[in-house]
Design an enzyme around this catalytic site. Structure first.
Site, PDB file in Angstrom:
ATOM      1  N   ASN A 245      -3.564   8.299   5.139  1.00 58.50           N
ATOM      2  CA  ASN A 245      -2.452   7.572   5.553  1.00 58.50           C
ATOM      3  C   ASN A 245      -2.373   7.371   7.135  1.00 58.50           C
ATOM      4  O   ASN A 245      -1.654   6.474   7.486  1.00 58.50           O
ATOM      5  CB  ASN A 245      -1.138   8.491   5.082  1.00 58.50           C
TER       6      ASN A 245
ATOM      7  N   SER B  62       7.901  10.557  -1.352  1.00 61.51           N
ATOM      8  CA  SER B  62       7.413  11.896  -0.528  1.00 61.51           C
ATOM      9  C   SER B  62       6.809  11.173   0.656  1.00 61.51           C
ATOM     10  O   SER B  62       6.516  11.965   1.509  1.00 61.51           O
ATOM     11  CB  SER B  62       6.519  12.557  -1.504  1.00 61.51           C
TER      12      SER B  62
ATOM     13  N   HIS C 234       0.496   4.564  -2.335  1.00 59.32           N
ATOM     14  CA  HIS C 234       0.208   5.874  -1.898  1.00 59.32           C
ATOM     15  C   HIS C 234       1.473   6.846  -1.976  1.00 59.32           C
ATOM     16  O   HIS C 234       1.219   8.127  -2.300  1.00 59.32           O
ATOM     17  CB  HIS C 234      -0.015   5.657  -0.391  1.00 59.32           C
TER      18      HIS C 234
ATOM     19  N   VAL D 213       0.792  10.279  -4.987  1.00 61.98           N
ATOM     20  CA  VAL D 213       0.745  11.700  -4.737  1.00 61.98           C
ATOM     21  C   VAL D 213       2.265  12.420  -4.964  1.00 61.98           C
ATOM     22  O   VAL D 213       3.172  11.882  -4.191  1.00 61.98           O
ATOM     23  CB  VAL D 213       0.529  11.691  -3.106  1.00 61.98           C
TER      24      VAL D 213
ATOM     25  N   GLY E 255       3.942  11.624  -7.517  1.00 64.11           N
ATOM     26  CA  GLY E 255       4.690  10.307  -8.248  1.00 64.11           C
ATOM     27  C   GLY E 255       5.632   9.657  -7.463  1.00 64.11           C
ATOM     28  O   GLY E 255       5.513   9.927  -6.091  1.00 64.11           O
TER      29      GLY E 255
ATOM     30  N   ASP F 105       8.141   9.096  -5.465  1.00 60.50           N
ATOM     31  CA  ASP F 105       9.415   9.923  -5.025  1.00 60.50           C
ATOM     32  C   ASP F 105       9.795   9.731  -3.976  1.00 60.50           C
ATOM     33  O   ASP F 105      10.354  10.729  -3.231  1.00 60.50           O
ATOM     34  CB  ASP F 105       9.081  11.412  -5.590  1.00 60.50           C
TER      35      ASP F 105
ATOM     36  N   ASP G 211      -3.648 -13.265  -3.583  1.00 58.50           N
ATOM     37  CA  ASP G 211      -4.063 -14.090  -4.715  1.00 58.50           C
ATOM     38  C   ASP G 211      -5.389 -13.567  -5.451  1.00 58.50           C
ATOM     39  O   ASP G 211      -5.931 -12.528  -4.792  1.00 58.50           O
ATOM     40  CB  ASP G 211      -4.280 -15.534  -4.216  1.00 58.50           C
TER      41      ASP G 211
ATOM     42  N   ARG H  88       0.918  -1.342   0.005  1.00 60.41           N
ATOM     43  CA  ARG H  88      -0.015  -0.058   0.125  1.00 60.41           C
ATOM     44  C   ARG H  88       0.891   1.286  -0.007  1.00 60.41           C
ATOM     45  O   ARG H  88       0.566   2.290  -0.613  1.00 60.41           O
ATOM     46  CB  ARG H  88      -0.755  -0.030   1.211  1.00 60.41           C
TER      47      ARG H  88
ATOM     48  N   HIS I  57      -6.262  -5.791  -2.453  1.00 60.46           N
ATOM     49  CA  HIS I  57      -7.156  -5.955  -1.228  1.00 60.46           C
ATOM     50  C   HIS I  57      -7.470  -7.336  -0.923  1.00 60.46           C
ATOM     51  O   HIS I  57      -8.401  -7.907  -0.156  1.00 60.46           O
ATOM     52  CB  HIS I  57      -8.326  -5.257  -1.387  1.00 60.46           C
TER      53      HIS I  57
HETATM   54  C1  HEM Z   1      -9.060   1.359  -6.094  1.00 62.42           C
HETATM   55  C2  HEM Z   1      -8.881   2.147  -5.119  1.00 62.42           C
HETATM   56  C3  HEM Z   1      -8.619   1.984  -3.767  1.00 62.42           C
HETATM   57  C4  HEM Z   1      -9.084   2.360  -2.637  1.00 62.42           C
HETATM   58  C5  HEM Z   1     -10.277   3.416  -2.447  1.00 62.42           C
HETATM   59  C6  HEM Z   1      -8.585   1.885  -1.347  1.00 62.42           C
HETATM   60  C7  HEM Z   1      -8.752   2.136  -0.026  1.00 62.42           C
HETATM   61  C8  HEM Z   1      -8.124   1.283   1.046  1.00 62.42           C
HETATM   62  C9  HEM Z   1      -8.685   1.777   2.442  1.00 62.42           C
HETATM   63  C10 HEM Z   1      -9.691   2.635   2.779  1.00 62.42           C
HETATM   64  C11 HEM Z   1      -7.771   0.689   3.137  1.00 62.42           C
HETATM   65  C12 HEM Z   1      -7.779   0.583   4.619  1.00 62.42           C
HETATM   66  C13 HEM Z   1      -7.084   1.529   5.295  1.00 62.42           C
HETATM   67  C14 HEM Z   1      -7.156   1.467   6.809  1.00 62.42           C
HETATM   68  O1  HEM Z   1      -8.328   1.817   7.142  1.00 62.42           O
HETATM   69  O2  HEM Z   1      -6.574   0.707   7.492  1.00 62.42           O
HETATM   70  C15 HEM Z   1      -6.997   0.050   2.262  1.00 62.42           C
HETATM   71  C16 HEM Z   1      -6.295  -0.821   2.568  1.00 62.42           C
HETATM   72  C17 HEM Z   1      -5.100  -1.328   1.792  1.00 62.42           C
HETATM   73  N1  HEM Z   1      -4.926  -1.167   0.125  1.00 62.42           N
HETATM   74 FE1  HEM Z   1      -6.362  -0.218  -0.856  1.00 62.42          FE
HETATM   75  N2  HEM Z   1      -7.293   1.161  -1.822  1.00 62.42           N
HETATM   76  C18 HEM Z   1      -7.467   1.219  -3.188  1.00 62.42           C
HETATM   77  C19 HEM Z   1      -6.325   0.474  -4.064  1.00 62.42           C
HETATM   78  C20 HEM Z   1      -5.223  -0.104  -3.842  1.00 62.42           C
HETATM   79  C21 HEM Z   1      -4.262  -0.444  -4.563  1.00 62.42           C
HETATM   80  C22 HEM Z   1      -3.969   0.079  -5.950  1.00 62.42           C
HETATM   81  C23 HEM Z   1      -3.399  -0.960  -3.780  1.00 62.42           C
HETATM   82  C24 HEM Z   1      -1.866  -1.565  -4.028  1.00 62.42           C
HETATM   83  C25 HEM Z   1      -1.623  -2.024  -5.408  1.00 62.42           C
HETATM   84  C26 HEM Z   1      -3.804  -1.061  -2.499  1.00 62.42           C
HETATM   85  C27 HEM Z   1      -3.149  -1.820  -1.376  1.00 62.42           C
HETATM   86  C28 HEM Z   1      -3.907  -1.972  -0.122  1.00 62.42           C
HETATM   87  C29 HEM Z   1      -3.446  -2.852   0.902  1.00 62.42           C
HETATM   88  C30 HEM Z   1      -2.303  -3.918   0.640  1.00 62.42           C
HETATM   89  C31 HEM Z   1      -4.183  -2.522   2.262  1.00 62.42           C
HETATM   90  C32 HEM Z   1      -4.031  -3.224   3.457  1.00 62.42           C
HETATM   91  C33 HEM Z   1      -2.880  -2.208   4.209  1.00 62.42           C
HETATM   92  C34 HEM Z   1      -2.572  -2.781   5.574  1.00 62.42           C
HETATM   93  O3  HEM Z   1      -3.044  -3.908   5.892  1.00 62.42           O
HETATM   94  O4  HEM Z   1      -1.877  -2.075   6.100  1.00 62.42           O
HETATM   95  N3  HEM Z   1      -5.243  -0.554  -2.371  1.00 62.42           N
HETATM   96  N4  HEM Z   1      -7.129   0.650   0.851  1.00 62.42           N
END
Ligand code: HEM
Ligand SMILES: *[C@@H]1O[C@H](CO)[C@@H](O)[C@H](O)[C@H]1NC(C)=O
Ligand SMILES: *[C@@H]1O[C@H](CO)[C@@H](O)[C@H](O)[C@H]1NC(C)=O
Ligand SMILES: *[C@@H]1O[C@H](CO)[C@@H](O)[C@H](O)[C@H]1NC(C)=O
Length: 352
Positions: free
Chosen positions: A118, A97, A87, A91, A93, A95, A276, A83, A219
């Site tokens: 974040n 940041s 992130h 934001v 690019g 980099d 997966d 994640r 996710h």
């Molecule tokens: C499509 C739009 C996306 C939205 C709206 C979104 C939103 C979120 C949100 C709200 C969380 C939970 C944060 C929390 O409350 O702890 C989350 C977790 C996560 N997201 Fe996304 N996300 C998106 C796309 C992505 C992408 C592109 C990736 C990586 C390629 C990603 C990887 C992750 C991972 C791995 C977690 C779990 C993080 C952890 O356990 O610390 N997400 N995401």
């Protein structure tokens, strides 16, 4: 209309850091996404094996050092690292940041890591610090923090998928010198985003709808705080299509004896620590946390891709995910002219 919007903005300006502690997207006025400068074409000046001959004194296997640190951490941190890369790239690019503790020029401004999307949820910073420290000791001034983030996300994907996701990550990124919390909400899609907003926000970064659908598969690992989905996804305000039994389970987990505690639940109830295609099965079964997850079935073409990823073509998703991660790693890259190689990932280099 205009006055009430202004009033909302003024209110949040006043509440400032106080409401920041409370966390959760829903307490915030959501600004219209800004169109950033034209994204650089993915991967322009990046090279696979970029650091192979970069360390003067002796051969240092930079990528192996990162991999060692990622391997040593737990599945939760590894999810955090995937994640972190997303992130960082969305934001300003890719980099680094996201790693800065201050926008050093003006300490009254909060950096990205304290932006609503974040803080306090984003994790993995210490893994990057440890890798950077070992790399700097062996090969000072050569390896950017932005590249370490990219390698770490790649390696975390590898370990969480038991090797099912394995790819070369091109490198040669430079670190940025600016990090602003105010730039996080306009650039990072919120969990309550619908399909068209997701397509738009990824499009602003040079990623298309299928990249968005593919990357959402991340996710299938990690966790979410309840504050990220309760408001729009759980009863009493359930206008969602979530499976009722699944919703009940989430409600129970999110209800806390300690009022005000923001509990966490796993993203993928089936195989929480395995990266997966289970995510796509969960989407089809209406057992996903966010509106943004459920949104992938609301567009005909998207729904078909979700079905293909869920079970139609073996390993299709894994292959597409590898490509999409590399593409994401090419967003708005800096060069030696407008970037630097940071000595410490948490602060910009001193100016002479
Ligand atoms: C499509 C739009 C996306 C939205 C709206 C979104 C939103 C979120 C949100 C709200 C969380 C939970 C944060 C929390 O409350 O702890 C989350 C977790 C996560 N997201 Fe996304 N996300 C998106 C796309 C992505 C992408 C592109 C990736 C990586 C390629 C990603 C990887 C992750 C991972 C791995 C977690 C779990 C993080 C952890 O356990 O610390 N997400 N995401
Ligand atoms: C830092 O501050 C100086 C002086 O106020 C200013 O000229 C410079 O543009 C600032 N740098 C950045 C990156 O904002
Ligand atoms: C809202 O939740 C109730 C109870 O779980 C359920 O019966 C109903 O179908 C849900 N409504 C919607 C629109 O999902
Ligand atoms: C589905 O999404 C794609 C990509 O944004 C778009 O081109 C297409 O028009 C959408 N289809 C429908 C039926 O809205």
């Amino acid at each position: 209309m205009a006055t009430s919007k202004l009033a909302v903005l003024a209110l949040f300006a006043l509440l400032g850091s106080v409401s920041c502690q409370a966390g959760g997207y829903y307490d915030y006025y959501y600004p219209t996404p800004q169109r950033p400068p034209t994204p650089s074409p993915a991967g322009t000046h990046l090279k696979v094996g970029y650091y192979r001959n970069k360390c003067a004194a002796a051969y240092v296997d930079v990528e192996a050092i990162v991999k060692k640190h990622v391997k040593a951490t737990d599945a939760g941190m590894q999810a955090g690292l995937v994640r972190l890369f997303f992130h960082d790239c969305f934001v300003r690019g890719c980099d680094g940041s996201i790693l800065l503790d201050t926008f050093s020029n003006d300490t009254s401004l909060t950096p990205e890591k304290f932006g609503v999307p974040n803080f306090p949820s984003l994790r993995g910073f210490e893994v990057i610090d440890a890798a950077k420290a070992e790399i700097e000791a062996a090969c000072p001034g050569k390896v950017s923090c932005a590249d370490i983030v990219a390698f770490a996300a790649r390696d975390a994907s590898y370990f969480l998928s038991a090797g099912g996701i394995s790819f070369a990550m091109p490198a040669g990124r430079y670190d940025g010198t600016v990090s602003l919390a105010s730039e996080t909400l306009p650039n990072l899609p919120p969990p309550f985003a619908g399909f068209d907003q997701l397509v738009k926000m990824f499009g602003d970064k040079g990623l298309d709808a299928s990249d968005m659908i593919t990357l959402s598969g991340a996710h299938s690992i990690g966790r979410s705080h309840c504050s990220s989905f309760t408001r729009d996804r759980l009863p009493p305000s359930n206008t969602s299509d979530m499976d009722p039994a699944f919703a009940a389970t989430l409600q129970a987990k999110c209800r806390s004896a300690n009022a005000g505690t923001d509990n966490t639940v796993m993203q993928d109830f089936k195989s929480p620590d395995v990266l997966d295609n289970q995510y796509y099965k969960n989407v089809l079964a209406h057992k996903v946390l966010f509106t943004s997850d459920a949104a992938l079935t609301t567009n005909f073409t998207s729904n078909n891709l979700v079905r293909a990823y869920a079970d139609f073509v073996p390993y299709l998703w894994q292959q597409k995910f590898e490509k999409a991660m590399v593409k994401m790693g090419g967003i708005q890259l800096k060069t030696a002219d407008n970037g630097e190689i940071r000595k410490t990932c948490r602060k910009v280099n001193n100016r002479t």
